[in-house]
Design a protein around this motif. Structure first.
Motif, PDB file in Angstrom:
ATOM      1  N   GLY A  62     -16.689  -1.008  -7.184  1.00 23.41           N
ATOM      2  CA  GLY A  62     -17.540   0.160  -7.442  1.00 23.41           C
ATOM      3  C   GLY A  62     -18.055   0.739  -6.130  1.00 23.41           C
ATOM      4  N   HIS A  63     -18.498  -0.134  -5.272  1.00 27.69           N
ATOM      5  CA  HIS A  63     -18.973   0.257  -3.942  1.00 27.69           C
ATOM      6  C   HIS A  63     -17.842   0.914  -3.138  1.00 27.69           C
ATOM      7  N   ALA A  64     -16.633   0.376  -3.306  1.00 30.16           N
ATOM      8  CA  ALA A  64     -15.478   0.936  -2.579  1.00 30.16           C
ATOM      9  C   ALA A  64     -15.233   2.383  -2.995  1.00 30.16           C
ATOM     10  N   VAL A  65     -15.244   2.634  -4.309  1.00 25.31           N
ATOM     11  CA  VAL A  65     -15.001   4.007  -4.786  1.00 25.31           C
ATOM     12  C   VAL A  65     -16.116   4.937  -4.308  1.00 25.31           C
ATOM     13  N   GLN A  66     -17.326   4.408  -4.283  1.00 27.46           N
ATOM     14  CA  GLN A  66     -18.479   5.209  -3.863  1.00 27.46           C
ATOM     15  C   GLN A  66     -18.311   5.757  -2.431  1.00 27.46           C
ATOM     16  N   GLN A  67     -17.559   5.034  -1.618  1.00 23.25           N
ATOM     17  CA  GLN A  67     -17.359   5.469  -0.223  1.00 23.25           C
ATOM     18  C   GLN A  67     -16.632   6.820  -0.140  1.00 23.25           C
ATOM     19  N   ALA A  68     -15.925   7.188  -1.228  1.00 18.63           N
ATOM     20  CA  ALA A  68     -15.174   8.444  -1.208  1.00 18.63           C
ATOM     21  C   ALA A  68     -16.029   9.632  -1.647  1.00 18.63           C
ATOM     22  N   GLU A  69     -17.265   9.334  -2.079  1.00 16.47           N
ATOM     23  CA  GLU A  69     -18.082  10.404  -2.671  1.00 16.47           C
ATOM     24  C   GLU A  69     -18.303  11.567  -1.703  1.00 16.47           C
ATOM     25  N   VAL A  81       0.832  -1.202   0.000  1.00 15.44           N
ATOM     26  CA  VAL A  81       0.000   0.000   0.000  1.00 15.44           C
ATOM     27  C   VAL A  81       0.878   1.269   0.000  1.00 15.44           C
ATOM     28  N   TRP A  82       2.064   1.167   0.548  1.00 16.32           N
ATOM     29  CA  TRP A  82       3.016   2.288   0.502  1.00 16.32           C
ATOM     30  C   TRP A  82       3.420   2.564  -0.944  1.00 16.32           C
ATOM     31  N   HIS A  83       3.689   1.492  -1.692  1.00 10.99           N
ATOM     32  CA  HIS A  83       4.069   1.662  -3.099  1.00 10.99           C
ATOM     33  C   HIS A  83       2.945   2.340  -3.884  1.00 10.99           C
ATOM     34  N   ALA A  84       1.703   1.894  -3.623  1.00 12.54           N
ATOM     35  CA  ALA A  84       0.563   2.486  -4.333  1.00 12.54           C
ATOM     36  C   ALA A  84       0.462   3.977  -4.026  1.00 12.54           C
ATOM     37  N   LEU A  85       0.736   4.305  -2.780  1.00 13.57           N
ATOM     38  CA  LEU A  85       0.665   5.702  -2.353  1.00 13.57           C
ATOM     39  C   LEU A  85       1.756   6.538  -3.046  1.00 13.57           C
ATOM     40  N   GLN A  86       2.967   5.995  -3.147  1.00 14.21           N
ATOM     41  CA  GLN A  86       4.056   6.730  -3.811  1.00 14.21           C
ATOM     42  C   GLN A  86       3.667   7.084  -5.240  1.00 14.21           C
ATOM     43  N   ALA A  87       3.099   6.109  -5.949  1.00 14.72           N
ATOM     44  CA  ALA A  87       2.724   6.350  -7.350  1.00 14.72           C
ATOM     45  C   ALA A  87       1.640   7.423  -7.428  1.00 14.72           C
ATOM     46  N   ALA A  88       0.637   7.327  -6.540  1.00 14.96           N
ATOM     47  CA  ALA A  88      -0.479   8.281  -6.575  1.00 14.96           C
ATOM     48  C   ALA A  88       0.009   9.699  -6.290  1.00 14.96           C
ATOM     49  N   ARG A  89       1.026   9.818  -5.459  1.00 16.87           N
ATOM     50  CA  ARG A  89       1.495  11.150  -5.077  1.00 16.87           C
ATOM     51  C   ARG A  89       2.214  11.873  -6.200  1.00 16.87           C
ATOM     52  N   VAL A  90       2.667  11.125  -7.210  1.00 17.20           N
ATOM     53  CA  VAL A  90       3.318  11.751  -8.360  1.00 17.20           C
ATOM     54  C   VAL A  90       2.296  12.596  -9.139  1.00 17.20           C
ATOM     55  N   VAL A  91       1.050  12.151  -9.099  1.00 11.32           N
ATOM     56  CA  VAL A  91       0.021  12.726  -9.957  1.00 11.32           C
ATOM     57  C   VAL A  91      -0.572  14.020  -9.401  1.00 11.32           C
ATOM     58  N   SER A  92      -0.665  14.103  -8.089  1.00  5.82           N
ATOM     59  CA  SER A  92      -1.350  15.249  -7.507  1.00  5.82           C
ATOM     60  C   SER A  92      -0.830  15.518  -6.101  1.00  5.82           C
ATOM     61  N   GLU A  93      -0.878  16.786  -5.729  1.00 10.19           N
ATOM     62  CA  GLU A  93      -0.465  17.115  -4.363  1.00 10.19           C
ATOM     63  C   GLU A  93      -1.603  16.955  -3.361  1.00 10.19           C
ATOM     64  N   GLU A  94      -2.807  16.752  -3.877  1.00  4.79           N
ATOM     65  CA  GLU A  94      -3.942  16.499  -2.975  1.00  4.79           C
ATOM     66  C   GLU A  94      -3.678  15.204  -2.206  1.00  4.79           C
ATOM     67  N   VAL A  95      -3.984  15.214  -0.923  1.00  4.89           N
ATOM     68  CA  VAL A  95      -3.774  14.000  -0.128  1.00  4.89           C
ATOM     69  C   VAL A  95      -4.734  12.905  -0.631  1.00  4.89           C
ATOM     70  N   PRO A  96      -4.206  11.749  -1.049  1.00  2.25           N
ATOM     71  CA  PRO A  96      -5.078  10.701  -1.592  1.00  2.25           C
ATOM     72  C   PRO A  96      -6.093  10.202  -0.553  1.00  2.25           C
ATOM     73  N   VAL A  97      -7.224   9.724  -1.075  1.00  2.00           N
ATOM     74  CA  VAL A  97      -8.228   9.089  -0.220  1.00  2.00           C
ATOM     75  C   VAL A  97      -7.994   7.586  -0.311  1.00  2.00           C
ATOM     76  N   MET A  98      -7.866   6.946   0.837  1.00  2.00           N
ATOM     77  CA  MET A  98      -7.620   5.513   0.839  1.00  2.00           C
ATOM     78  C   MET A  98      -8.823   4.793   1.424  1.00  2.00           C
ATOM     79  N   ILE A  99      -9.341   3.831   0.656  1.00  2.00           N
ATOM     80  CA  ILE A  99     -10.505   3.069   1.123  1.00  2.00           C
ATOM     81  C   ILE A  99      -9.976   1.848   1.874  1.00  2.00           C
ATOM     82  N   ILE A 100     -10.302   1.786   3.151  1.00  2.00           N
ATOM     83  CA  ILE A 100      -9.781   0.682   3.966  1.00  2.00           C
ATOM     84  C   ILE A 100     -10.939  -0.100   4.586  1.00  2.00           C
ATOM     85  N   GLY A 101     -10.662  -1.314   4.998  1.00  2.00           N
ATOM     86  CA  GLY A 101     -11.707  -2.146   5.605  1.00  2.00           C
ATOM     87  C   GLY A 101     -11.030  -3.275   6.363  1.00  2.00           C
ATOM     88  N   HIS A 102     -10.640  -4.320   5.617  1.00  2.00           N
ATOM     89  CA  HIS A 102      -9.952  -5.430   6.273  1.00  2.00           C
ATOM     90  C   HIS A 102      -8.599  -4.940   6.794  1.00  2.00           C
TER      91      HIS A 102
END
Ligand code: UD1
Ligand code: CA
Length: 447
Positions: free
Chosen positions: A79-86, A33-54
């Motif tokens: 789809g439901h996971a992304v919807q949680q960020a709405e 999940v750290w790797h995913a975050l590094q990649a996402a941060r290249v795209v935007s300075e907005e703090v990413p939204v992370m959908i967590i559960g388990h």
């Protein structure tokens, strides 16, 4: 244009067969999940939204304030996971980038290309595909006669003809935000009882809107981790990427396949890394060093022109021109000044060794300070622990400690003092003095 990332990280990862949530399994020492975050941060300075559960608490601990967390209480699909960020993002993002946390090799560059393509797209979404012979359970891309994307069909729902399609859904998308929130509300429940994010494609196409797709050229980026075999593939892919990066910066790796370098390690030019070497944690190595073979270095700072052969070092600092090994061990708080020589079977912990100190053979140095140019004879031990407390040994400059000396701490040995072979030193030895015997007694003033 405001771009915000959503990273999906709520899934359990059943096929990992693990107590550890899938997204916390490390690749080159960092959780996926750290790797995913590094990649996402290249795209935007907005703090990413992370959908967590388990395993949500574990993910929060690892990521801290680097993401905004939204809990998906029930795992009802991507789809439901992304919807949680709405509720977090509605009205606050123009473009939404969605990526999965089980694809640690996907780069920020690729995500940027998705965003750039979507900016130029008249339609509401751009997705990432790959052409591969082994489908690995990925969704298949169905294209219309004119070559445009028509739908993504999940493997479970695919006909035999669809299963034969070699173009696959990687699982990263850039959406027009306003359109996305509307579309998610219309995604139907699948036969599996989930709301698929991938069904947004068909919704766009039905509405006559254009879905763009870019095709990944470097297949390694699309290694998705669903089981431990994939995890090993991801590890090898990341290891190779990291190693190539170092080689291109002027570091020689004699055998990259057996060289294991963590994500945060820095290495100076013209350093040579011999095989079977592990460099981990916050390790920094200077220029012109020779490291390995068979060496483990964790969280260390190493100066220029050091030579370290078959040794294990953790949380230690080495100045320039230190040479060590084979079979030396440095533990937490070892500080070796310029030109220190440490031979075989020595251990140093919580100690400061001055310039040019020599610890040639079979010694334990713990809780000690040793002055410049002092020689520690073979088999010397600082007896630093009385069973309850640790005590300090202070050895001056230009001291000669005879072979097999026991230094019973707390203890001070003055500058230019000497001890005889086998001395058991229980009392301080003054400068320019020779001490011998058991317990050692000072017998004469030198000079
Ligand atoms: C998904 C895609 C598939 C694609 C593949 C690529 C869907 C329906 N399918 O399948 O087309 O080829 O990725 O890897 O999207 N997650 C949640 N909440 C959920 C379910 C999943 O957060 O309720 C997260 C998981 O943690 C994971 C990601 O979403 O990071 C993908 O879920 P996963 O179950 O691995 O989907 P795939 O079957 O791989
Ligand atoms: Ca997956």
């Amino acid at each position: 244009m405001k771009i915000t990332s959503i990273i999906l990280a709520a899934g359990q990862g059943t096929r990992m067969k693990s107590d550890l949530p899938k997204v916390l399994h490390p690749v080159c020492g960092k959780p996926m999940v750290w790797h995913a975050l590094q990649a996402a941060r290249v795209v935007s300075e907005e703090v990413p939204v992370m959908i967590i559960g388990h395993g949500a608490d574990g993910v929060r601990d690892v990521i801290g304030s680097a993401a905004r967390f939204v809990v998906q209480a029930e795992r009802l699909g991507t789809g439901h996971a992304v919807q949680q960020a709405e509720s977090t993002l509605k009205g606050d993002a123009d473009l939404v980038l969605v990526s999965q946390s089980d694809m640690p090799l996907l780069t920020g560059d690729t995500l940027s290309k998705l965003v750039e393509t979507q900016k130029a797209n008249s339609g509401p979404m751009t997705m990432l595909t790959i052409i591969a012979d082994d489908p690995r359970g990925f969704g298949r891309i169905v294209r219309a006669d004119d070559g445009s994307v028509k739908a993504i069909v999940e493997e479970a729902d695919a006909t035999d003809a669809e299963k034969a399609i070699k173009e696959l859904n990687v699982g990263a998308y850039c959406f027009d935000a306003d359109w996305l929130w509307g579309a998610l509300a219309e995604v139907p429940l699948s036969a599996k009882g989930e709301y698929y994010l991938t069904d947004t494609v068909a919704l766009a196409v039905e509405a006559g809107l254009r879905v763009e797709a870019i095709t990944l050229e470097n297949a390694v980026e699309a290694i998705g981790v669903n089981n431990r075999i994939h995890l090993a593939e991801a590890e090898a892919g990341m290891r190779s990427r990291v190693n190539r990066g170092h080689m291109l910066k002027g570091i020689t790796l004699i055998d990259p396949a057996s060289t294991y370098i963590g994500m945060d390690v820095e290495i100076g030019q013209d350093t040579v890394i011999q095989p079977n070497t592990f460099l981990r944690g916050e390790t920094k190595i200077g220029e012109g060093c020779e490291i390995g073979p068979n060496t483990i270095i964790i969280d260390c700072e190493i100066g220029d022109r050091c030579e370290i052969l078959s040794s294990v070092l953790e949380k230690a600092i080495l100045e320039d021109n230190v040479d060590m090994g084979p079979f030396a061990r440095l533990r937490k708080g070892a500080y070796l000044s310029k030109g220190v020589h440490m031979g075989n079977f020595g251990e140093v912990k919580d100690s400061h060794l001055g310039k040019g100190v020599k610890v040639g053979h079979f010694s334990y140095i713990g809780n000690a300070t040793i002055g410049a140019e002092t020689n520690i004879g073979a088999g010397t031990i600082t007896c630093n622990y009385d069973g309850e407390n640790k005590h300090h040994t202070k050895i001056g400059e230009d001291v000669f400690i005879g072979s097999d000396t026991m230094l019973v701490a707390p203890l001070e040995i003055g500058d230019r003092a000497r001890t005889g072979a086998g001395a058991v030193v229980t009392k301080n030895v003054k400068e320019d003095t020779l001490a011998v015997g058991m317990p050692a007694r000072s017998i004469k003033k030198l000079k």
